[in-house]
Design a protein around this motif. Structure first.
Motif, PDB file in Angstrom:
ATOM      1  N   HIS A  13       0.836  -1.205   0.000  1.00 51.25           N
ATOM      2  CA  HIS A  13       0.000   0.000   0.000  1.00 51.25           C
ATOM      3  C   HIS A  13       0.868   1.252   0.000  1.00 51.25           C
ATOM      4  N   LEU A  14       1.821   1.312   0.935  1.00 46.11           N
ATOM      5  CA  LEU A  14       2.555   2.549   1.199  1.00 46.11           C
ATOM      6  C   LEU A  14       3.718   2.770   0.241  1.00 46.11           C
ATOM      7  N   ARG A  15       4.393   1.701  -0.151  1.00 47.14           N
ATOM      8  CA  ARG A  15       5.480   1.786  -1.127  1.00 47.14           C
ATOM      9  C   ARG A  15       6.462   2.905  -0.754  1.00 47.14           C
ATOM     10  N   PHE A  16       7.052   2.786   0.421  1.00 45.12           N
ATOM     11  CA  PHE A  16       7.938   3.824   0.936  1.00 45.12           C
ATOM     12  C   PHE A  16       9.199   3.985   0.081  1.00 45.12           C
ATOM     13  N   GLY A  17       9.551   5.226  -0.171  1.00 47.25           N
ATOM     14  CA  GLY A  17      10.799   5.554  -0.839  1.00 47.25           C
ATOM     15  C   GLY A  17      11.601   6.531   0.005  1.00 47.25           C
ATOM     16  N   ILE A  18      12.929   6.429  -0.062  1.00 46.31           N
ATOM     17  CA  ILE A  18      13.828   7.321   0.676  1.00 46.31           C
ATOM     18  C   ILE A  18      14.429   8.328  -0.299  1.00 46.31           C
ATOM     19  N   ALA A  19      14.348   9.599   0.051  1.00 45.58           N
ATOM     20  CA  ALA A  19      14.881  10.672  -0.796  1.00 45.58           C
ATOM     21  C   ALA A  19      16.393  10.777  -0.607  1.00 45.58           C
ATOM     22  N   TYR A  20      17.119  10.510  -1.671  1.00 46.49           N
ATOM     23  CA  TYR A  20      18.583  10.544  -1.606  1.00 46.49           C
ATOM     24  C   TYR A  20      19.093  11.947  -1.281  1.00 46.49           C
ATOM     25  N   TRP A  21      18.414  12.977  -1.814  1.00 39.99           N
ATOM     26  CA  TRP A  21      18.932  14.348  -1.690  1.00 39.99           C
ATOM     27  C   TRP A  21      18.919  14.843  -0.250  1.00 39.99           C
ATOM     28  N   HIS A  22      17.793  14.767   0.425  1.00 35.98           N
ATOM     29  CA  HIS A  22      17.727  15.268   1.790  1.00 35.98           C
ATOM     30  C   HIS A  22      18.495  14.374   2.765  1.00 35.98           C
ATOM     31  N   SER A  23      18.467  13.070   2.517  1.00 39.50           N
ATOM     32  CA  SER A  23      19.084  12.148   3.468  1.00 39.50           C
ATOM     33  C   SER A  23      20.604  12.137   3.376  1.00 39.50           C
ATOM     34  N   ASP A  55      28.410  17.368   9.005  1.00 40.12           N
ATOM     35  CA  ASP A  55      29.762  17.019   8.580  1.00 40.12           C
ATOM     36  C   ASP A  55      29.771  15.530   8.255  1.00 40.12           C
ATOM     37  N   ARG A  56      29.350  15.206   7.041  1.00 37.17           N
ATOM     38  CA  ARG A  56      29.248  13.800   6.622  1.00 37.17           C
ATOM     39  C   ARG A  56      30.547  13.357   5.958  1.00 37.17           C
ATOM     40  N   PRO A  57      30.979  12.143   6.199  1.00 37.74           N
ATOM     41  CA  PRO A  57      32.271  11.690   5.655  1.00 37.74           C
ATOM     42  C   PRO A  57      32.284  11.569   4.136  1.00 37.74           C
ATOM     43  N   TRP A  58      31.135  11.579   3.489  1.00 37.61           N
ATOM     44  CA  TRP A  58      31.092  11.448   2.036  1.00 37.61           C
ATOM     45  C   TRP A  58      30.946  12.797   1.319  1.00 37.61           C
ATOM     46  N   PHE A  59      30.899  13.887   2.057  1.00 39.39           N
ATOM     47  CA  PHE A  59      30.763  15.190   1.405  1.00 39.39           C
ATOM     48  C   PHE A  59      32.043  15.512   0.628  1.00 39.39           C
ATOM     49  N   GLY A  60      31.892  15.840  -0.643  1.00 38.31           N
ATOM     50  CA  GLY A  60      33.026  16.174  -1.501  1.00 38.31           C
ATOM     51  C   GLY A  60      32.706  15.819  -2.933  1.00 38.31           C
ATOM     52  N   ASP A  61      33.513  16.305  -3.853  1.00 31.68           N
ATOM     53  CA  ASP A  61      33.225  16.166  -5.281  1.00 31.68           C
ATOM     54  C   ASP A  61      34.165  15.176  -5.955  1.00 31.68           C
ATOM     55  N   THR A  62      34.225  13.966  -5.427  1.00 30.59           N
ATOM     56  CA  THR A  62      35.024  12.916  -6.065  1.00 30.59           C
ATOM     57  C   THR A  62      34.167  11.680  -6.253  1.00 30.59           C
ATOM     58  N   MET A  63      34.552  10.841  -7.178  1.00 31.08           N
ATOM     59  CA  MET A  63      33.814   9.603  -7.415  1.00 31.08           C
ATOM     60  C   MET A  63      33.961   8.631  -6.240  1.00 31.08           C
ATOM     61  N   ASP A  64      35.106   8.628  -5.594  1.00 35.28           N
ATOM     62  CA  ASP A  64      35.276   7.745  -4.432  1.00 35.28           C
ATOM     63  C   ASP A  64      34.279   8.117  -3.330  1.00 35.28           C
ATOM     64  N   LYS A 109      29.089   7.458  -0.386  1.00 35.94           N
ATOM     65  CA  LYS A 109      27.730   7.917  -0.130  1.00 35.94           C
ATOM     66  C   LYS A 109      26.723   6.826  -0.488  1.00 35.94           C
ATOM     67  N   ALA A 110      26.931   6.174  -1.623  1.00 39.62           N
ATOM     68  CA  ALA A 110      26.042   5.089  -2.026  1.00 39.62           C
ATOM     69  C   ALA A 110      26.106   3.927  -1.039  1.00 39.62           C
ATOM     70  N   ASP A 111      27.284   3.616  -0.566  1.00 39.58           N
ATOM     71  CA  ASP A 111      27.424   2.526   0.418  1.00 39.58           C
ATOM     72  C   ASP A 111      26.590   2.827   1.665  1.00 39.58           C
ATOM     73  N   ARG A 152      26.194  12.009  -8.072  1.00 35.61           N
ATOM     74  CA  ARG A 152      27.476  12.078  -8.777  1.00 35.61           C
ATOM     75  C   ARG A 152      28.081  13.480  -8.643  1.00 35.61           C
ATOM     76  N   PRO A 153      29.408  13.572  -8.672  1.00 33.67           N
ATOM     77  CA  PRO A 153      30.026  14.902  -8.651  1.00 33.67           C
ATOM     78  C   PRO A 153      29.815  15.623  -9.974  1.00 33.67           C
ATOM     79  N   GLU A 154      29.739  16.932  -9.922  1.00 33.30           N
ATOM     80  CA  GLU A 154      29.620  17.750 -11.120  1.00 33.30           C
ATOM     81  C   GLU A 154      30.932  17.696 -11.893  1.00 33.30           C
ATOM     82  N   GLY A 155      30.833  17.442 -13.196  1.00 35.08           N
ATOM     83  CA  GLY A 155      32.021  17.422 -14.030  1.00 35.08           C
ATOM     84  C   GLY A 155      32.328  18.792 -14.620  1.00 35.08           C
ATOM     85  N   ALA A 156      33.460  18.898 -15.257  1.00 33.41           N
ATOM     86  CA  ALA A 156      33.844  20.154 -15.909  1.00 33.41           C
ATOM     87  C   ALA A 156      33.025  20.395 -17.166  1.00 33.41           C
ATOM     88  N   THR A 157      32.465  19.320 -17.727  1.00 31.12           N
ATOM     89  CA  THR A 157      31.645  19.403 -18.938  1.00 31.12           C
ATOM     90  C   THR A 157      30.399  18.553 -18.751  1.00 31.12           C
TER      91      THR A 157
END
Length: 433
Positions: free
Chosen positions: A41-51, A66-75, A80-82, A104-109
């Motif tokens: 019925h509820l089909r709960f989803g978690i918002a990646y952006w706010h969480s 101060d989250r350990p995954w904050f930063g603009d690298t693929m690692d 963050k995904a983990d 994903r991090p913002e790329g130069a292009t």
């Protein structure tokens, strides 16, 4: 396993009498409600952006988290995904949702940004194949970067329109690759701040053209999910072209897309538009464009979109009553577009906010189901309109003013007002809570 949620147990249902805060009091995924599992019925989803992407700022101050995954690298994006998929597992959430810029991090292009997105999509796919949750919907962030300061589809610069269209394509591709069940368009800056520099007619035509392209591309690639628009009034622009459900429906009718697009309705946005959540849900239901919901709440004293976790069971009950009257969710669901308060710093806060929100929704759903099954509210509503079931009264809607005047004179019609019984019905609703 990461260390972020260390020592936090997987959340189980323990019932309303328990005192364990790391347990569900009302949300039992396997409980049968109106012939269907509560989870279905509820089909709960978690918002990646706010969480996982929100830094804890507000209009008057910046980052507090101060989250350990904050930063603009693929690692760090993979870290963050983990953490995200660990949280999905702790909560037993069946779905999640994301924007491209969340994961994903913002790329130069544009090409580099797309490559980064596709790499993370592949990483998600591995986790989903290993038993992770499904994707309720994907979307593109076409509002945060400075390039979108004057809108995306409605931008006066055709290069921004082109960049936006290309971004939507890549995000719809990613959504389809991950088996997403919907794709959402949220026009965060599709509006204007002043008419002094705005060609409203041109901007509406651009928005209509973009939406038609999205629908055409959906069919071209065979995407079976729903295309959803999320109405949003005011904030950040003075006037939004997608102000509320009724406004969006008029837009869809104008461009012949009412059969192609449904609504993703947010509680907080309904309040900003001067409506109740159930009003917006009812409008979408009546117009046949109900799709999905973003569940949150606003602080009613603040006047802006605070995106707090739901904590009001009566409000949730009235919302899910309209969801059930619409036939329930098909591809849609309940996405927690809600964020912690900027002072709630601990990992436990993030888990318990969702636990509380899931319990509120579950309690609201059970109350709504009881209202539907009992039928007393609908019986009262039907009684109020019963005279319209008389054939002569029903035919009046196909008549004309002169004929109706003649009938009023002939039958000496002189109506006496009848009570709407609002307080009695409010008391009735409270019996189910």
């Amino acid at each position: 396993m990461t260390k972020f949620f260390a020592d936090i147990p997987k959340i189980q249902f323990e019932g309303p009498d328990g005192t364990n805060e790391f347990a569900f009091k009302h949300y039992n995924p396997d409980e049968i409600v109106m012939g269907k599992r509560m989870e279905d019925h509820l089909r709960f989803g978690i918002a990646y952006w706010h969480s996982f992407a929100w830094p804890g700022g507000d209009p008057f101050g910046g980052q507090t988290f101060d989250r350990p995954w904050f930063g603009d690298t693929m690692d760090l994006a993979r870290l963050k995904a983990d953490v995200a998929f660990e949280m999905f597992d702790i909560l037993g959430a069946p779905y999640f949702c994301f924007h491209d810029a969340d994961v994903r991090p913002e790329g130069a292009t544009f090409a580099e940004s797309t490559d980064n997105l596709n790499a993370i999509v592949d990483y998600f796919a591995q986790k989903m194949d290993a038993g992770g949750p499904k994707l309720l919907w994907g979307t593109a962030n076409l509002f945060s970067h400075r390039r979108f300061m004057s809108g995306a589809a409605t931008n006066p610069d055709p290069d921004v329109f082109a960049y936006s269209a290309a971004t939507i394509k890549t995000c719809l591709d990613a959504t389809m690759k991950l088996g997403g069940e919907n794709y959402v368009l949220w026009g965060g800056r599709e509006g204007y701040e002043t008419l002094l520099n705005t060609n409203m007619g041109r901007e509406r035509q651009q928005a209509g053209a973009m939406l038609q392209m999205v629908v055409d591309y959906k069919h071209k690639i065979g995407f079976k999910g729903a295309i959803l628009i999320e109405p949003k009034p005011q904030e950040p622009t003075k006037h939004q072209y997608d102000y509320d459900v009724a406004t969006v429906y008029g837009f869809l009718k104008d461009f012949g897309l009412e059969g192609e697009v449904q609504m993703n309705i947010e509680q907080g946005h309904a309040i900003l538009a001067g409506h109740s959540f159930e009003h917006e849900l009812a409008v979408a239901r009546e117009l046949g464009i109900f799709g999905s919901i973003d569940m949150n709440r606003n602080d009613y004293q603040s006047g802006w979109d605070t995106d707090q976790f739901p904590n009001n069971i009566p409000e949730a009950a009235l919302a899910y009553y309209e969801v059930l009257r619409a036939g329930g969710f098909t591809t849609g669901g309940t996405n927690f577009d809600a964020k912690l308060r900027r002072q709630s710093l601990d990992p436990e806060d993030l888990i318990l906010a969702h636990v509380g929100g899931m319990d509120v929704c579950a309690a609201g759903l059970k109350a709504a189901a009881a209202m539907v099954e009992d039928g007393a509210l609908e019986e009262a509503r039907n009684t109020r309109y019963a005279k319209w079931d008389d054939s002569q009264n029903a035919e009046m809607l196909k008549s004309d003013l002169s004929s109706i005047e003649a009938r009023v004179r002939r039958d000496n019609i002189n109506p006496d007002p009848r009570s709407g019984r609002q307080e009695r019905l409010e008391n009735l609703v409270n019996r189910y809570l």
